[in-house]
Design a protein around this motif. Structure first.
Motif, mmCIF file in Angstrom:
data_model
loop_
_atom_site.group_PDB
_atom_site.id
_atom_site.type_symbol
_atom_site.label_atom_id
_atom_site.label_comp_id
_atom_site.label_asym_id
_atom_site.label_seq_id
_atom_site.Cartn_x
_atom_site.Cartn_y
_atom_site.Cartn_z
ATOM 1 N N PHE A 69 29.890 44.183 34.330
ATOM 2 C CA PHE A 69 30.995 44.625 35.176
ATOM 3 C C PHE A 69 31.532 45.971 34.680
ATOM 4 N N PRO A 70 31.937 46.850 35.585
ATOM 5 C CA PRO A 70 32.344 48.210 35.199
ATOM 6 C C PRO A 70 33.634 48.284 34.400
ATOM 7 N N ASP A 75 39.811 29.501 35.130
ATOM 8 C CA ASP A 75 38.680 30.436 35.188
ATOM 9 C C ASP A 75 39.197 31.855 35.362
ATOM 10 N N LEU A 76 38.252 32.812 35.445
ATOM 11 C CA LEU A 76 38.611 34.224 35.512
ATOM 12 C C LEU A 76 38.542 34.785 36.929
ATOM 13 N N LEU A 77 38.504 33.915 37.919
ATOM 14 C CA LEU A 77 38.388 34.397 39.289
ATOM 15 C C LEU A 77 39.580 35.296 39.666
ATOM 16 N N GLY A 78 40.773 34.880 39.267
ATOM 17 C CA GLY A 78 41.952 35.679 39.586
ATOM 18 C C GLY A 78 41.877 37.058 38.958
ATOM 19 N N TYR A 79 41.418 37.109 37.701
ATOM 20 C CA TYR A 79 41.292 38.401 37.017
ATOM 21 C C TYR A 79 40.285 39.298 37.737
ATOM 22 N N ILE A 80 39.164 38.720 38.135
ATOM 23 C CA ILE A 80 38.119 39.514 38.796
ATOM 24 C C ILE A 80 38.586 39.992 40.159
ATOM 25 N N MET A 81 39.334 39.146 40.872
ATOM 26 C CA MET A 81 39.849 39.569 42.175
ATOM 27 C C MET A 81 40.842 40.719 42.031
ATOM 28 N N LEU A 109 40.557 43.140 40.122
ATOM 29 C CA LEU A 109 39.833 44.389 39.897
ATOM 30 C C LEU A 109 39.620 45.149 41.201
ATOM 31 N N ASN A 110 39.901 44.473 42.333
ATOM 32 C CA ASN A 110 39.837 45.105 43.660
ATOM 33 C C ASN A 110 38.450 45.685 43.969
ATOM 34 N N ASP A 111 37.451 44.928 43.620
ATOM 35 C CA ASP A 111 36.078 45.345 43.934
ATOM 36 C C ASP A 111 35.348 44.139 44.532
#
Length: 789
Positions: A236-237, A275-281, A283-285
């Motif tokens: 992930f970037p 989980d990390l779904l909220g964190y990844i969302m 990231l706005n990508d």
């Protein structure tokens, strides 16, 4: 590719436990071949492999040495190789876009070319720090080695880690030796590294790792998907790029996994145990969210080959074995009444409807079986499900006109159509009408493969058989051309022996390559091979004949004249040639002769087996090797496709029922011609150096003095046979001796002589292939070989 940067972090946290190999006595151990070879060939080993081509020459020595330890403790290994890539692992490169590995190759060649003074003390590595040795080019050679040493192997449908996990949970194997990817599976403990010299191993306890890191299994998988793992290789970037190693700091200190842990620990302050779904969302990508969900689906539903020989999804098989955690089941009230047996509700695993878009479109179970034993080319199967066949750059990277003409020739594009037609005719109607594009890396235009041939290839070849009542279980390519091409290609008897099976498939291959026409007549190329084998069959072996056939196909293509000087690519550095000679440059006519000689010599195996070759390389010879490798791949792919077609349609054969054990299949595979990668270019490099050094000697010198000077130059200045620490082998000794070098050179001369004899036969039979002028130049080069050997 294991979970990025995790292995080093586990050792840093002392989470790798040590034990003695002795406790594995009498066990069956499953070995991930990718991980096993990455432990052998670390970054510092085989840095020049991509510069000389072929498989590591030390591979057999390493495997035999490790097998000796296994036998000492009565350990039975089963080697598992990863099969097809899933959609997440497939790249769609733009025109002229190179992968990181290909970019590194191009940069390395550019540096070497710019220096013009390449020597032992100025080494550029062809390997990227994080990349393991590529396994795909050496799969067939590995299979032949496993068969010859009596070792079981399996090419899994997709990822080897999940296949090993299934084998372990099914009690087929007792322990697993693999990468950190195993932490993503339903496995409790596994071996991460084996030290065969000290006879101990390092193992990982999954629960201990999760407890020590303070992670739930879901969080651990989330971090793995973010940093990148085998099934989801994109980092992930939000993670910084790892700096390239340099001499002052050869091993990067940055750990992506450690950064991922910091993210979890900070995120846990607001979302304890989640989980990390909220964190990844956040990231706005959307692409990252897509990779996250697809990564989880791939881990859950990657297909494996079960003990019944059927390919099934991983979570489905785990549910059958009693694993309930992290497996989604349909609610009981949504299950079909037919799923209840004896009034007992059956648990049904939830499977996404679009799983084929994440993993791969499904193939018939029978094809997965043939894949598992190494009887189908993976690149063709991947192209069928992907809808695109990618032709990527070769090891020398640069594109020259002769190779471009070869890979674009209608002859080989038609042959590719035949291969796809043979396979798609065994599949559902969807595949038979599906478009498969051929994509060349250097141009935008796609070539549409014509898989819908009328009549299909199987119908065109199904009348061609070779059957002999006295045939046996050993196939000889030489005897095939001496005795089998008699025009009698029909029989009503069963094709049952290995010799008849391979002879029949070889005959059909010749038909596809237009060596035999519809009237069973042999063309000029076939006549050359028949005449040559009848006159010289006792002087060569089958392996040498295969190489001569590749040369014939290259001559027939008219894309490359064997003695044409290629100015586009560099030859062996001048520093490896005699710098103190009176003659600074060799005349063009002599350069042409040396070019021809070195190319032919490069097909012969050089029996040097260093664990890290450091010596001269030649981009020019590597380019020549790429031409022959392309032809060799087409021949073996056609052979395999025709063989599977022959078996599936059961045309006057009962192979599927008569081959009752794996030993029957192994015996068949082990005798397939062209079923190997080509040798590296080292003997061609030796020949180039030797003959140029000899030509630079004063004309007043005697022939004996010139030969001695040339040999001494090879012994002392190039391969340093007296230096005990130079290019050492597995046993810690110099990997080459003077006697072995001379014997290999003699083998090269012997093969050269056979090439000259073949050229004479070609000239007699068909002057359009080798005319009198072409033959004259070959004879002149032969005089040079005879003068100095």
């Amino acid at each position: 590719m294991p979970i990025k940067s995790l292995e080093s972090y586990l050792f840093e946290r002392k989470l790798a436990n040590t034990s003695s190999i002795e406790i594995l006595q009498n066990a069956t151990i499953g070995i991930d071949v990718d991980h096993y070879l990455s432990r052998i060939y670390t970054f510092k080993k085989e840095q020049f492999l991509s510069g000389i081509g072929g498989i590591p020459s030390s591979l057999k020595d390493y495997i035999l040495s490790d097998l000796q330890v296994f036998r000492e403790f009565n350990i039975k290994p089963i080697f598992v190789i990863s099969g097809l890539n899933i959609q997440l692992q497939m790249n769609n490169f733009k025109t002229n876009e190179l992968s990181a590995y290909e970019q590194h190759l191009e940069n390395t060649w550019s540096k070497l070319t710019a220096k013009q003074q390449y020597s032992y003390n100025n080494i550029e590595s062809f390997r990227l720090f994080n990349d393991p040795l590529p396994i795909r080019p050496m799969i067939n050679d590995l299979i032949k080695l496993f068969i010859e040493t009596g070792i079981d192997y399996l090419i899994s449908p997709y990822d080897s880690s999940f296949q090993l996990s299934y084998l372990y949970q099914s009690d087929i194997i007792d322990s697993v030796y693999g990468s950190t990817d195993l932490l993503l599976t339903k496995i409790d403990k596994f071996i991460l590294g084996m030290e065969f010299q000290s006879k101990d191993f390092r193992f990982i306890d999954k629960q201990k790792v999760l407890l020590e890191l303070g992670l739930t299994e879901r969080q651990f998988i989330d971090i793995s998907l973010m940093v990148g793992c085998t099934l989801q290789p994109v980092t992930f970037p939000n993670f910084p790029s790892i700096p390239k190693p340099n001499p002052l700091q050869p091993y990067p200190q940055l750990s992506h996994f450690k950064l991922g842990l910091d993210i979890v620990y900070q995120y846990n302050q607001f979302n304890q145990g989640g989980d990390l779904l909220g964190y990844i969302m956040n990231l706005n990508d959307p692409r990252l969210v897509d990779l996250y969900f697809k990564g989880h689906s791939a881990i859950k539903y990657i297909p494996v080959l079960n003990k019944d020989g059927y390919v099934q999804l991983y979570n489905v098989e785990m549910a059958k074995l009693g694993f309930d955690s992290n497996i989604d089941f349909l609610d009981e009230d949504t299950q079909d009444e037919e799923s209840e047996i004896d009034n007992q509700p059956q648990s049904v695993v939830k499977i996404p409807n679009d799983i084929h878009e994440i993993i791969s479109q499904r193939l018939p179970p029978e094809l997965y079986y043939y894949q598992s034993i190494g009887l189908l080319p993976l690149e063709l199967l991947e192209s069928i499900v992907k809808g695109q066949f990618d032709i990527r750059p070769n090891l020398e990277i640069g594109l020259n006109d002769s190779f471009k003409s070869l890979i674009n020739s209608k002859y080989y594009l038609d042959n590719l159509d035949y291969q796809f037609n043979l396979l798609t005719q065994l599949l559902a109607r969807y595949y038979q009408v599906k478009t498969i594009n051929v994509k060349f890396w250097y141009k935008d235009e796609l070539v549409k493969s014509n898989t819908r041939l009328t009549p299909p290839i199987s119908k065109r070849v199904n009348k061609l058989f070779i059957q002999n009542d006295n045939s046996g279980e050993k196939f000889s390519l030489i005897e095939f051309f001496k005795q089998k091409l008699d025009g009698n290609y029909s029989t009503d008897k069963e094709i049952s022996t290995v010799e008849d099976i391979i002879s029949t498939v070889m005959l059909r291959t010749l038909y596809l390559f237009k060596i035999i026409d519809d009237k069973s007549q042999v063309n000029s190329l076939g006549k050359v091979l028949v005449k040559y084998c009848e006159s010289q069959g006792n002087e060569i072996d089958n392996n040498q004949l295969e190489h001569l056939i590749l040369i014939l196909f290259l001559i027939q293509s008219k894309t490359l004249k064997l003695n044409d000087i290629n100015r586009e690519f560099s030859t062996v550095s001048k520093l490896f040639k005699d710098a103190n000679s009176q003659v600074e440059e060799v005349a063009n006519e002599d350069v042409s002769k040396i070019t021809l000689i070195s190319r032919i010599f490069s097909l012969v195996k050089f029996n040097i087996s260093p664990i890290n070759y450091q010596g001269p390389i030649s981009r020019n010879l590597l380019n020549f090797r790429s031409h022959l490798k392309f032809i060799n791949n087409h021949i073996i792919n056609s052979l395999e496709c025709l063989l599977v077609d022959f078996i599936v349609h059961q045309e006057q054969n009962n192979i599927k029922t008569t081959f009752e054990s794996k030993s029957h299949w192994y015996g068949l595979i082990n005798q397939l011609p062209f079923y190997h990668d080509l040798n590296n270019t080292l003997l061609g490099i030796l020949a180039e150096i030797y003959f140029e050094v000899c030509l630079k000697q004063p004309k007043s010198s005697t022939r004996e003095d010139i030969i001695k000077h040339g040999q001494d130059h090879l012994f002392n200045h190039v391969y340093q046979v007296q230096a005990t620490s130079f290019n050492i082998n597995v046993h810690g000794m110099n990997s080459i001796s003077a006697d072995q070098l001379l014997n290999d050179f003699k083998s090269g001369v012997k093969f050269w002589n056979q090439f000259v004899e073949l050229s004479k036969v070609v000239n007699e039979v068909d002057k359009s292939l080798i005319d009198d002028g072409y033959l004259k130049s070959i004879i002149e080069a032969d005089e040079l070989v005879k003068r100095f050997s």
